[in-house]
Design an enzyme around this catalytic site. Structure first.
Site, PDB file in Angstrom:
ATOM      1  N   HIS A   1      73.967 -50.062 -16.087  1.00 33.59           N
ATOM      2  CA  HIS A   1      72.960 -50.481 -17.056  1.00 33.59           C
ATOM      3  C   HIS A   1      73.308 -51.885 -17.534  1.00 33.59           C
ATOM      4  CE1 HIS A   1      70.500 -50.644 -20.635  1.00 33.59           C
ATOM      5  NE2 HIS A   1      69.914 -49.517 -20.294  1.00 33.59           N
TER       6      HIS A   1
ATOM      7  N   ARG B   1      65.169 -55.487 -24.995  1.00 33.55           N
ATOM      8  CA  ARG B   1      64.589 -56.372 -23.986  1.00 33.55           C
ATOM      9  C   ARG B   1      63.101 -56.073 -23.793  1.00 33.55           C
ATOM     10  NH1 ARG B   1      67.080 -55.222 -19.154  1.00 33.55           N
ATOM     11  NH2 ARG B   1      68.317 -53.609 -20.129  1.00 33.55           N
TER      12      ARG B   1
END
Ligand SMILES: Cc1cc2nc3c(=O)[nH]c(=O)nc-3n(C[C@H](O)[C@H](O)[C@H](O)COP(=O)(O)OP(=O)(O)OC[C@H]3O[C@@H](n4cnc5c(N)ncnc54)[C@H](O)[C@@H]3O)c2cc1C
Ligand code: SF4
Ligand code: SF4
Ligand code: FES
Lengths: 526, 239
Positions: free
Chosen positions: A313, A333
């Site tokens: 990740h 994000r």
């Protein structure tokens, strides 16, 4: 350099960065970047598996060693069962709870055994959300295509089609159990956009999606009085001697006693591999994520698929030291948070797929544009304050309370300062081979959730796992329950283990290592 | 990163290599030297303790690591999650043992009047004596006492909002002088809120019907007969 001084650069460059649109990479550029920087492509970390159903296939050394390991159960073990059930569900995460609830609802006599407490799992930590194509501009077909693209076209089409088509009814099931998904003002489900998806498709419960789902599922498992065996780790499967699964041997971790369970079907829902710390990576996973199903199924002769690919990740914690490896939600994000290197520049489109974003972060750090901490780690900035600047003060508090709290505990205020991140070992993309009911090639052995493979191809798209758990947990649970109605209990033998031991001997494998691992060896030998 | 830490064993010890400075903490009443700044959980491992009960997600979400702690010279015993709190010199801590709180058994779909039914399922809930001990015990900083009252007064919406952060560590239960397990009351109220008092999303129902009616069949037929290369081009063009 001191962290605060370096943070200032992020503040200073924020306005300039906001003016630029960072393009996504072309397919060719993505491939080149991944081949060069993604940990899946570090040849020296891999080796071929010596024997068994995947003999010759390459995987990371950590996994290969466990797959070739020996069972802890001796050949002359007394197999008199202590429990005799229709369905043994192994694992108390999302897939296990879903499987147990559906099998129970279908009238089966179920036993749910789990290594730690019910719910102590990866599932409880999912923050980002669950992908279900519910938006008016979206469709299951679109969901299918996005997932294929994310998975580098290597996804099993049948599994994937089932997942995207059953998504909406799974959403309905969870709502009926009382899961409180975020809503729009008109009462419809609120959807967020996730990395790699063309449409907003993430259902969320603020940033506690997994926690909310698991609170509800756990409560329902207790309400339904599904018999439970907590701190009960499966350490071996049982077979009828002809390749059909007939039960399992558990170890009660509280008193180390072994418990034999005769079961018409076994559903392994034991989750992922993070705690194997593949290639030395820190991990976002729970304490029991040691890949047990891979080992157990492999010894039964079941092949694994895409077991050479793992998800790192992009945003694992780097600083403060206590948060190393911990997941920093992707939601930042999704909502427009920038990734910024030590020079104050963006370097990737933040909404690209995880493998692309992770590779680009590794690239920045390897090429000297990473930020170093006093502890000697490196990472890049995730510009969290940007969210409050862009969407108004209070945005982080409202949409990311878990993350605000995660850092507040260590006196870091993400509303004021950006955080440092680096890829963390997060997910096993592949796993045990299954069909659309969750059944493996070994009859009556089912695998559901992260432990299974094929659905996600070579890179899982954000939010698809939570849906995977619910869809295949349900299918495995229902299929096993249906079958139990006419199926007699098979004989209990360790013949497959004996066969495996012979194979090991023939290939001169004698590491002396017992597998599955069950729990990582963190306790310091003092 | 990572090349120097290839086994889980080394990984946990990494902290000690990096931060040479040691502090003294008391674990279950016994002093140990552990590296400064590690989490209470890592301190346990460093001290040579096997952890089974007490560790779960290791990420601050499951509540398995509910812990009582006290800092140097402070008489106040506080609560925390051991996986999500750093040690300090002079700190004293112990895991909370499992607490046998009673969970009511119910079938949410069968309840006719969940706000009233609360008093049958959890008759102790309205007996709250406002001592605020539960709120003080909550490592997630939830106003637990207020939540119990909201539940009693039938404001299940507020309960569900307030307890979204609840990790079910159960630390609010042993302190309650009225034998209430506030977290269990909250789960009940939140689920009832979802099942009985929340609008059904129309868009979802429409989507389910469309799938059942085969509305996407044409798209599927078109997509599923494409070669991998054609599919690649289709997906590449839909960003
Ligand atoms: C921090 C984090 C955030 C994530 N966020 C998201 C997200 O936002 N959206 C999304 O879709 N996905 C997300 N994921 C991925 C997703 O949460 C997991 O893939 C998923 O929860 C796995 O579910 P599972 O039921 O298969 O396994 P788990 O939930 O991990 O459950 C496995 C269970 O099996 C038990 N077990 C293991 N071995 C044995 C054994 N030998 N015997 C008995 N029991 C055993 C474990 O203790 C555990 O209870 C996230 C993952 C992590 C770690
Ligand atoms: S409300 Fe109770 S169970 Fe929930 S986090 Fe707070 S103390 Fe723990
Ligand atoms: S501890 Fe019990 S009595 Fe005290 S405020 Fe909380 S719920 Fe009420
Ligand atoms: S181990 Fe799950 S909250 Fe600490």
């Amino acid at each position: 350099m001191d962290i605060t001084a370096q943070q200032n650069l992020v503040h200073q460059t924020r306005d300039a960065r906001r003016a630029i649109d960072f393009p996504k990479l072309s397919p060719a550029e993505r491939d080149a970047l991944i081949k060069k920087y993604h940990p899946d492509h570090r040849g020296h970390a891999y080796r071929p598996i010596k024997f068994g159903p995947n003999a010759g296939d390459s995987t990371v050394k950590e996994v290969a060693t466990l797959l070739e390991g020996d069972s802890s159960i001796p050949a002359d073990f007394n197999l008199t069962p202590e429990y005799s059930v229709d369905v043994l569900v192994v694992g108390g995460g999302g897939a296990g709870c879903a499987a147990a609830l559906h099998a129970h609802a279908a009238g089966s006599n179920v036993l749910l055994a789990t290594k730690l407490r019910l719910g102590d799992s990866n599932s409880v930590m999912a923050q980002g959300g669950m992908q279900i194509a519910v938006g008016p501009d979206d469709s299951p077909v679109q969901h299918f295509l996005d997932t294929l693209k994310g998975g580098h076209m290597k996804n099993d089409h049948d599994l994937l089609k089932v997942m995207v088509e059953e998504g909406p009814s799974i959403g309905q099931w969870l709502l009926e159990l009382g899961v409180l998904f975020d809503r729009q003002s008109d009462g419809n489900l609120h959807v967020k956009k996730g990395g790699g998806s063309s449409k907003a498709r993430l259902l969320t419960c603020s940033d506690y999606t997994g926690l909310e789902i698991m609170r509800v599922l756990k409560d329902e498992v207790l309400n339904q009085k599904v018999p439970l065996l907590e701190f009960g780790a499966v350490v071996e499967l049982l077979s009828d001697g002809k390749g059909t699964c007939t039960g399992a041997v558990l170890q009660d971790l509280d008193n180390k006693r072994h418990v034999v369970v005769a079961a018409k079907s076994v559903i392994l829902a034991t989750g992922g591999i993070g705690r194997l710390h593949i290639q030395g990576f820190p991990t976002s996973n729970h304490y029991g994520a040691t890949g047990d199903a891979l080992v157990l199924a492999y010894r039964m002769g079941v092949p694994l698929v895409q077991i050479d690919t793992f998800q790192y990740h992009p945003s694992g914690g780097v600083y403060p030291e206590q948060l190393v490896g911990a997941l920093v939600t992707e939601g930042i994000r999704s909502e427009g948070g920038h990734l910024v290197n030590a020079k104050g520049d963006r370097f990737v489109n933040e909404l690209d797929t995880r493998d692309v974003v992770s590779s680009s972060i590794i690239k920045e750090c390897e090429e000297g544009r990473g930020v170093r901490t006093a502890a000697g780690r490196s990472g890049v900035w995730l510009d969290t304050p940007l969210l409050d600047v862009a969407h108004g003060p209070g945005t982080l508090d409202k949409h990311f309370p878990a993350m605000v709290r995660q850092y507040e505990r260590y006196q870091v205020d993400i509303r004021k300062d950006p955080v440092l991140i680096y890829p963390t070992l997060h997910y096993q993309n592949g796993g045990v081979k299954i069909d659309v009911t969750g059944e493996t090639p070994a009859p009556n052995l089912f695998v559901a959730g992260e432990a299974s493979g094929g659905l996600h191809g070579r890179n899982r798209l954000m939010g698809n796992s939570l849906l995977d758990l619910m869809v295949f947990g349900k299918r495995a649970g229902q299929t096993a329950a249906e079958r139990a109605k006419s199926l007699p209990q098979g004989a209990l033998t360790l013949d497959h283990v004996a066969k495996f031991r012979e194979e090991a001997k023939r290939h001169h494998v004698s590491s002396g290592l017992n597998s599955p691992m069950v729990l990582p060896a963190y306790t310091r030998q003092v | 990163m990572g090349s120097d830490s290839n086994t889980p064993q080394q990984f946990t010890e990494q902290a000690s290599e990096i931060q040479a400075q040691m502090v003294t903490v008391e674990i279950e009443g016994k002093p140990f030297q552990v590296p400064a700044g590690v989490t209470l959980m890592k301190a346990m491992w460093y001290a040579g303790k096997e952890v089974l009960r007490g560790a779960g997600c290791l990420g601050g979400f499951c509540g398995a690591c509910a812990t009582y702690y006290r800092t140097k010279d402070d008489p106040k015993v506080k609560t925390c999650l051991a996986c999500s709190m750093a040690v300090e010199d002079g700190m004293s801590f112990s895991f909370m043992p499992a607490f046998p709180a009673r969970k009511a058994i119910y079938d949410l779909t069968e309840l006719k009047d969940p706000k009233q039914d609360l008093f049958e399922l959890y008759p102790e809930a309205p007996l709250c004596r406002n001592c605020n001990a539960c709120t003080e015990a909550c490592p997630q900083k939830i106003d637990v006492r207020e939540g119990v009252w909201k539940a009693v007064f039938g404001d299940f919406k507020a309960v569900s909002d307030m307890f979204m952060d609840c990790v079910m560590c159960g630390m609010c239960a042993p302190v309650c002088i009225a034998d209430i397990a506030p977290n269990l009351v909250a789960v009940y109220a939140s689920r009832a809120q979802g099942v009985h008092f929340t609008e059904k999303p129309k868009g979802l129902a429409t989507r389910i019907k469309k799938i059942a009616d085969g509305d996407y069949q044409e798209d599927w037929d078109r997509i599923l007969q494409l070669s991998d290369e054609e599919l690649q081009n289709t997906t590449a063009s839909i960003t």
